[in-house]
Design a protein around this motif. Structure first.
Motif, PDB file in Angstrom:
ATOM      1  N   ALA A 184      -5.784 -44.462  23.707  1.00  0.00           N
ATOM      2  CA  ALA A 184      -4.666 -45.332  24.406  1.00  0.00           C
ATOM      3  C   ALA A 184      -3.754 -44.524  25.404  1.00  0.00           C
ATOM      4  CB  ALA A 184      -4.226 -46.498  22.827  1.00  0.00           C
ATOM      5  N   GLU A 185      -3.370 -42.899  24.067  1.00  0.00           N
ATOM      6  CA  GLU A 185      -2.524 -42.402  24.952  1.00  0.00           C
ATOM      7  C   GLU A 185      -3.270 -41.989  26.819  1.00  0.00           C
ATOM      8  OE1 GLU A 185      -0.213 -38.158  23.912  1.00  0.00           O
ATOM      9  OE2 GLU A 185      -2.326 -38.733  22.872  1.00  0.00           O
ATOM     10  N   GLU A 186      -4.409 -41.937  26.738  1.00  0.00           N
ATOM     11  CA  GLU A 186      -4.858 -41.143  28.062  1.00  0.00           C
ATOM     12  C   GLU A 186      -4.339 -42.587  29.203  1.00  0.00           C
ATOM     13  OE1 GLU A 186      -9.282 -39.315  29.008  1.00  0.00           O
ATOM     14  OE2 GLU A 186      -9.363 -41.502  27.698  1.00  0.00           O
ATOM     15  N   ALA A 187      -4.888 -43.993  28.398  1.00  0.00           N
ATOM     16  CA  ALA A 187      -4.830 -44.689  29.382  1.00  0.00           C
ATOM     17  C   ALA A 187      -2.941 -45.061  30.261  1.00  0.00           C
ATOM     18  CB  ALA A 187      -5.168 -46.272  28.608  1.00  0.00           C
ATOM     19  N   SER A 188      -2.271 -45.025  29.089  1.00  0.00           N
ATOM     20  CA  SER A 188      -0.864 -43.967  29.541  1.00  0.00           C
ATOM     21  C   SER A 188      -0.200 -43.765  30.765  1.00  0.00           C
ATOM     22  CB  SER A 188      -0.480 -44.477  28.043  1.00  0.00           C
ATOM     23  OG  SER A 188      -0.523 -45.567  27.087  1.00  0.00           O
ATOM     24  N   SER A 210      -1.846 -44.600  33.737  1.00  0.00           N
ATOM     25  CA  SER A 210      -1.046 -45.454  33.928  1.00  0.00           C
ATOM     26  C   SER A 210       0.090 -45.014  34.893  1.00  0.00           C
ATOM     27  CB  SER A 210      -0.373 -46.596  33.542  1.00  0.00           C
ATOM     28  OG  SER A 210       0.392 -47.489  34.003  1.00  0.00           O
ATOM     29  N   VAL A 211       0.783 -44.107  33.801  1.00  0.00           N
ATOM     30  CA  VAL A 211       2.567 -43.281  34.695  1.00  0.00           C
ATOM     31  C   VAL A 211       1.218 -42.263  36.274  1.00  0.00           C
ATOM     32  CG1 VAL A 211       3.427 -41.558  33.948  1.00  0.00           C
ATOM     33  CG2 VAL A 211       2.862 -42.912  31.932  1.00  0.00           C
ATOM     34  N   LEU A 212       0.195 -41.757  35.466  1.00  0.00           N
ATOM     35  CA  LEU A 212      -0.040 -41.125  36.738  1.00  0.00           C
ATOM     36  C   LEU A 212      -0.067 -41.808  38.427  1.00  0.00           C
ATOM     37  CD1 LEU A 212      -0.914 -37.916  37.675  1.00  0.00           C
ATOM     38  CD2 LEU A 212      -3.321 -38.755  37.034  1.00  0.00           C
ATOM     39  N   THR A 213      -0.238 -42.507  38.374  1.00  0.00           N
ATOM     40  CA  THR A 213      -0.025 -43.762  39.368  1.00  0.00           C
ATOM     41  C   THR A 213       1.144 -43.748  40.406  1.00  0.00           C
ATOM     42  OG1 THR A 213      -0.431 -45.838  38.308  1.00  0.00           O
ATOM     43  CG2 THR A 213      -2.693 -44.510  38.588  1.00  0.00           C
ATOM     44  N   ASP A 234       6.074 -33.946  39.167  1.00  0.00           N
ATOM     45  CA  ASP A 234       5.643 -35.280  37.775  1.00  0.00           C
ATOM     46  C   ASP A 234       4.071 -35.404  38.220  1.00  0.00           C
ATOM     47  OD1 ASP A 234       8.210 -35.380  37.703  1.00  0.00           O
ATOM     48  OD2 ASP A 234       8.237 -37.435  38.891  1.00  0.00           O
ATOM     49  N   ILE A 235       3.246 -35.327  38.915  1.00  0.00           N
ATOM     50  CA  ILE A 235       1.707 -35.601  38.874  1.00  0.00           C
ATOM     51  C   ILE A 235       0.874 -33.910  37.972  1.00  0.00           C
ATOM     52  CG2 ILE A 235      -0.127 -35.016  40.101  1.00  0.00           C
ATOM     53  CD1 ILE A 235       1.503 -36.505  42.707  1.00  0.00           C
ATOM     54  N   LEU A 236       1.918 -33.371  38.301  1.00  0.00           N
ATOM     55  CA  LEU A 236       1.475 -31.907  37.446  1.00  0.00           C
ATOM     56  C   LEU A 236       1.207 -32.325  35.972  1.00  0.00           C
ATOM     57  CD1 LEU A 236       2.372 -28.715  39.749  1.00  0.00           C
ATOM     58  CD2 LEU A 236       0.243 -29.879  39.639  1.00  0.00           C
ATOM     59  N   ALA A 237       2.711 -32.638  35.447  1.00  0.00           N
ATOM     60  CA  ALA A 237       3.362 -32.702  34.428  1.00  0.00           C
ATOM     61  C   ALA A 237       2.196 -33.760  33.655  1.00  0.00           C
ATOM     62  CB  ALA A 237       4.651 -33.092  34.148  1.00  0.00           C
ATOM     63  N   VAL A 238       1.976 -34.913  34.143  1.00  0.00           N
ATOM     64  CA  VAL A 238       1.366 -35.536  33.544  1.00  0.00           C
ATOM     65  C   VAL A 238      -0.115 -35.411  33.713  1.00  0.00           C
ATOM     66  CG1 VAL A 238      -0.135 -37.902  34.308  1.00  0.00           C
ATOM     67  CG2 VAL A 238       2.436 -37.503  34.477  1.00  0.00           C
ATOM     68  N   GLN A 239      -0.417 -35.049  34.692  1.00  0.00           N
ATOM     69  CA  GLN A 239      -2.357 -34.089  34.620  1.00  0.00           C
ATOM     70  C   GLN A 239      -2.306 -33.315  33.405  1.00  0.00           C
ATOM     71  OE1 GLN A 239      -2.423 -32.591  38.635  1.00  0.00           O
ATOM     72  NE2 GLN A 239      -3.494 -33.703  39.362  1.00  0.00           N
ATOM     73  N   GLN A 240      -1.473 -32.343  33.282  1.00  0.00           N
ATOM     74  CA  GLN A 240      -1.756 -31.226  31.849  1.00  0.00           C
ATOM     75  C   GLN A 240      -1.668 -32.470  30.690  1.00  0.00           C
ATOM     76  OE1 GLN A 240      -1.515 -27.898  32.294  1.00  0.00           O
ATOM     77  NE2 GLN A 240      -1.723 -27.816  29.422  1.00  0.00           N
ATOM     78  N   VAL A 269      -4.928 -34.300  26.333  1.00  0.00           N
ATOM     79  CA  VAL A 269      -5.424 -35.848  25.834  1.00  0.00           C
ATOM     80  C   VAL A 269      -7.186 -36.015  25.753  1.00  0.00           C
ATOM     81  CG1 VAL A 269      -5.869 -38.106  25.445  1.00  0.00           C
ATOM     82  CG2 VAL A 269      -3.570 -37.106  25.855  1.00  0.00           C
ATOM     83  N   ARG A 270      -7.138 -35.237  26.825  1.00  0.00           N
ATOM     84  CA  ARG A 270      -8.846 -35.943  27.272  1.00  0.00           C
ATOM     85  C   ARG A 270     -10.110 -34.282  26.481  1.00  0.00           C
ATOM     86  NH1 ARG A 270     -12.764 -37.846  27.662  1.00  0.00           N
ATOM     87  NH2 ARG A 270     -11.842 -39.831  28.371  1.00  0.00           N
ATOM     88  N   GLN A 271      -9.633 -33.641  26.229  1.00  0.00           N
ATOM     89  CA  GLN A 271      -9.633 -32.596  25.175  1.00  0.00           C
ATOM     90  C   GLN A 271      -9.990 -33.277  24.047  1.00  0.00           C
ATOM     91  OE1 GLN A 271      -7.619 -28.676  25.719  1.00  0.00           O
ATOM     92  NE2 GLN A 271      -9.406 -27.858  26.395  1.00  0.00           N
ATOM     93  N   THR A 272      -9.017 -34.213  23.335  1.00  0.00           N
ATOM     94  CA  THR A 272      -8.650 -34.199  22.331  1.00  0.00           C
ATOM     95  C   THR A 272      -9.702 -35.361  21.498  1.00  0.00           C
ATOM     96  OG1 THR A 272      -6.169 -33.246  21.991  1.00  0.00           O
ATOM     97  CG2 THR A 272      -7.563 -35.485  20.117  1.00  0.00           C
TER      98      THR A 272
END
Length: 230
Positions: free
Chosen positions: A108-112, A115-118, A125-131, A136-139
């Motif tokens: 759910a966190e990844e989906a959020s 959504s923010v990335l779009t 902002d894009i780099l921060a969200v990708q980080q 989250v993807r690792q988790t």
């Protein structure tokens, strides 16, 4: 998904069998055929000759958890004598539920974040969200790996079978096993020694229980005798 009991539990079952066999090759072949008929797998097998020419070793098999009891019982039947057996069961239900909850939350966190990335407009902002997405993807991948491992452990059960060929000699048409006779003799000595120690402990305890009150009565009698004598 992992195997569940009727109560919704996730159980990891393992078994160990140590047994003597007449022929190690025949015994391992019988075990292999049994496991194949139960849709299981032979994981490892190793047989080696001892100094006296007897084969000994082990075979490790994997069977569907719901067929564990049947397989365990059948394998023991292939031995001429089972010297030890052990079954362990570990309830990992709480671990499974915890991983499922954490995985759903992370997804759910990844989906959020996606959504923010779009909606992100600046490179910063894009780099921060990708980080954040990377973390989250690792988790998620770690949780999925744990979930997969527990599912495999609860769906299939492992049985380790340790086998040793028994030395057999035929005397007068009857089978004689000298090595087994030695083992039986040692066990008889151990049992006798244990019985002796238990009997000795009982004698000491009973002796103390009798001696202490008797000693007290004797001392009291001595005191009273001297008192009245005076």
């Amino acid at each position: 998904d992992g195997a569940q009991s009727n109560a919704g539990q996730f159980i990891i079952k393992r078994g160990d069998i140590t047994m003597g066999v007449a022929d190690a090759n025949i015994a391992t072949a019988q075990i292999s055929d049994l496991i194949a008929s139960l849709q299981g797998n032979v994981l490892t097998k190793s047989l080696n000759k001892d100094f006296d020419g007897r084969l000994s070793g082990y075979i490790t098999v994997q069977v569907p958890s719901d067929k564990f009891d049947s397989a365990f019982s059948s394998i023991k039947g292939f031995g001429s004598e089972v010297t030890s057996e052990n079954v362990s069961a570990e309830d990992v239900t709480e671990q499974v539920i915890d991983i499922e909850v954490r995985l759903k939350n992370s997804q759910a966190e990844e989906a959020s974040y996606l959504s923010v990335l779009t909606k992100a407009e600046t490179v910063e902002d894009i780099l921060a969200v990708q980080q954040y997405l990377y973390q989250v993807r690792q988790t998620i991948e770690q949780l999925e790996a744990q979930q997969k491992y527990l599912a495999s452990q609860t769906t299939f059960s492992v049985i380790n079978v340790f086998i040793t060929e028994e030395t057999t000699v035929t005397i007068g048409g009857q089978e004689f096993r000298p090595w087994q006779a030695v083992i039986d003799a040692v066990q008889t000595v151990i049992n006798g020694f244990q019985s002796f120690i238990i009997a000795l402990i009982q004698i000491i305890i009973i002796g103390v229980a009798i001696l202490v009150p008797a000693s007290l009565l004797f001392l009291v009698g001595q005191v009273l005798y001297r008192k009245f004598k005076k």
